[in-house]
Design an enzyme around this catalytic site. Structure first.
Site, PDB file in Angstrom:
ATOM      1  N   ARG A   1      15.013  -2.422  -7.388  1.00 45.32           N
ATOM      2  CA  ARG A   1      13.691  -2.633  -7.607  1.00 45.32           C
ATOM      3  C   ARG A   1      13.277  -2.791  -8.788  1.00 45.32           C
ATOM      4  O   ARG A   1      13.750  -2.192  -9.831  1.00 45.32           O
ATOM      5  CB  ARG A   1      13.006  -1.523  -7.095  1.00 45.32           C
ATOM      6  CG  ARG A   1      13.341  -0.667  -5.429  1.00 45.32           C
ATOM      7  CD  ARG A   1      12.955  -1.574  -4.627  1.00 45.32           C
ATOM      8  NE  ARG A   1      11.377  -1.904  -4.368  1.00 45.32           N
ATOM      9  CZ  ARG A   1      10.747  -1.189  -3.780  1.00 45.32           C
ATOM     10  NH1 ARG A   1      10.957  -0.105  -2.946  1.00 45.32           N
ATOM     11  NH2 ARG A   1       9.350  -1.415  -3.651  1.00 45.32           N
TER      12      ARG A   1
ATOM     13  N   PRO B   1       0.768  -1.124   0.009  1.00 48.35           N
ATOM     14  CA  PRO B   1      -0.085   0.071  -0.067  1.00 48.35           C
ATOM     15  C   PRO B   1       0.805   1.128   0.056  1.00 48.35           C
ATOM     16  O   PRO B   1       1.802   1.413   0.660  1.00 48.35           O
ATOM     17  CB  PRO B   1      -0.896  -0.099   1.404  1.00 48.35           C
ATOM     18  CG  PRO B   1      -0.676  -1.651   1.738  1.00 48.35           C
ATOM     19  CD  PRO B   1       0.693  -2.037   1.002  1.00 48.35           C
ATOM     20  N   GLU B   2       0.543   2.016  -0.917  1.00 52.33           N
ATOM     21  CA  GLU B   2       1.199   3.234  -0.728  1.00 52.33           C
ATOM     22  C   GLU B   2       0.397   4.619  -0.499  1.00 52.33           C
ATOM     23  O   GLU B   2      -0.717   4.115  -0.082  1.00 52.33           O
ATOM     24  CB  GLU B   2       1.817   3.685  -2.374  1.00 52.33           C
ATOM     25  CG  GLU B   2       2.799   2.418  -2.944  1.00 52.33           C
ATOM     26  CD  GLU B   2       3.159   2.702  -4.338  1.00 52.33           C
ATOM     27  OE1 GLU B   2       3.470   3.860  -4.888  1.00 52.33           O
ATOM     28  OE2 GLU B   2       3.471   1.489  -5.122  1.00 52.33           O
TER      29      GLU B   2
ATOM     30  N   LYS C   1       3.129   6.449   4.389  1.00 47.96           N
ATOM     31  CA  LYS C   1       2.196   5.001   4.129  1.00 47.96           C
ATOM     32  C   LYS C   1       1.903   4.922   5.721  1.00 47.96           C
ATOM     33  O   LYS C   1       1.424   3.523   5.847  1.00 47.96           O
ATOM     34  CB  LYS C   1       3.325   4.147   3.601  1.00 47.96           C
ATOM     35  CG  LYS C   1       3.711   4.650   2.149  1.00 47.96           C
ATOM     36  CD  LYS C   1       4.590   3.390   1.740  1.00 47.96           C
ATOM     37  CE  LYS C   1       5.419   4.150   0.368  1.00 47.96           C
ATOM     38  NZ  LYS C   1       6.715   3.321   0.199  1.00 47.96           N
TER      39      LYS C   1
END
Ligand SMILES: [Zn+2]
Length: 288
Positions: free
Chosen positions: A265, A2-3, A59
């Site tokens: 990433r 979740p951002e 966040k």
């Protein structure tokens, strides 16, 4: 994970559905969940508290309690906070159950088990949040964010993608939205911050605002695990252009979206629209 838009969506749901409720009982089902205080203290102190508010910083999802303490959730990779009606039985991957008055339960479910919670007093909370960068959707950043980004980053030789993921630089951006933001700004994820022009900082700022606001409007992005409090998927996954679209056509050119590691990433971008070496790109333009 979740951002900003996902945590914002969950926060809004908690405001509508859970604020005002009394926590009658607490069950921690995963010994790794509570970072602070001990699990026993956490269960004891939280039982009998009334939920008085909910807000978000970066966040972090922060639930205010009538004692003045705050329950702070970090819904790491697969965290779901679900409001479960009495008839429904969640059995798998449960980490925490808050029993609420009105025979409801607020459950933290996470298949990856990376989610963490803390019960903090005001000073501890302030300390915890003190290093975070500006909130991108708040007025100050909306108005002055381009200048802020330029002043903060333009002397840095680091790549732009890891800089945007750094929560000390800007709050709330994670691996999904950052790829979409850089695509909109036509910046290669490996582009060095000190080569970005004035005009490009403005475009980057606009792309941050646009993508995060759209994510909130669409109640978040469900690529794999994200669900809102009512166990529904978000809708912003239907609007992604590059994230996990490798091998597919770029929506804006003849090229294909690729996936490479940047700053460790997985990163998705269009090598034709997002040029790494701006000088080469400019030279080509002048030659044409
Ligand atoms: Zn393209």
């Amino acid at each position: 994970m979740p951002e900003l838009p996902e945590v914002e969506t969950i926060k809004e749901h908690l405001r509508k559905l859970v604020v005002g409720s009394l926590i009658t009982q607490v069950a921690v089902l995963d010994p790794g969940l509570v970072e602070q205080p001990s699990t026993e203290e956490f269960e004891r102190e939280l039982g009998g508290e009334r939920i008085t508010g909910a807000w978000r910083r970066a966040k972090h999802l922060i639930v205010e309690l009538d004692s003045g303490n705050s329950l702070v959730f970090q819904l790491k990779i697969g965290g779901q906070l679900l409001l479960v009606p009495p008839v429904e039985e969640l059995k798998t991957a449960l980490m925490l159950v808050l029993y609420l008055d009105g025979d409801r339960r607020l459950c933290l479910r996470d298949e990856t088990r990376f989610s963490r919670v803390r019960l903090l007093n005001t000073e501890e909370l302030e300390e915890r949040l003190s290093a975070l960068g500006p909130e991108p959707l708040e007025e100050e950043f909306r108005e002055n964010g381009a200048k802020y980004l330029r002043e903060t980053l333009s002397s840095r030789r680091a790549q732009i993608k890891p800089l945007l993921l750094d929560q000390k630089v800007v709050s709330g951006i994670g691996n999904i939205y950052v790829d979409e933001i850089l695509y909109d700004a036509r910046l290669h994820p490996r582009r060095k911050a000190n080569t970005i022009s004035n005009e490009e900082w403005k475009e980057l700022h606009a792309a941050i605002l646009k993508n995060l606001a759209a994510g909130v409007e669409h109640r978040g992005t469900t690529v794999r695990l994200y669900k809102d409090v009512l166990n529904r998927t978000g809708e912003h996954q239907n609007y992604l252009r590059v994230f996990e679209k490798h091998g597919k056509s770029c929506p804006d050119c003849e090229g294909k979206v690729v996936r490479e590691k940047v700053g460790g990433r997985p990163t998705h971008f269009c090598p034709s629209c997002q040029r790494e070496n701006w000088r080469e790109g400019e030279q080509e333009l002048t030659l044409v």
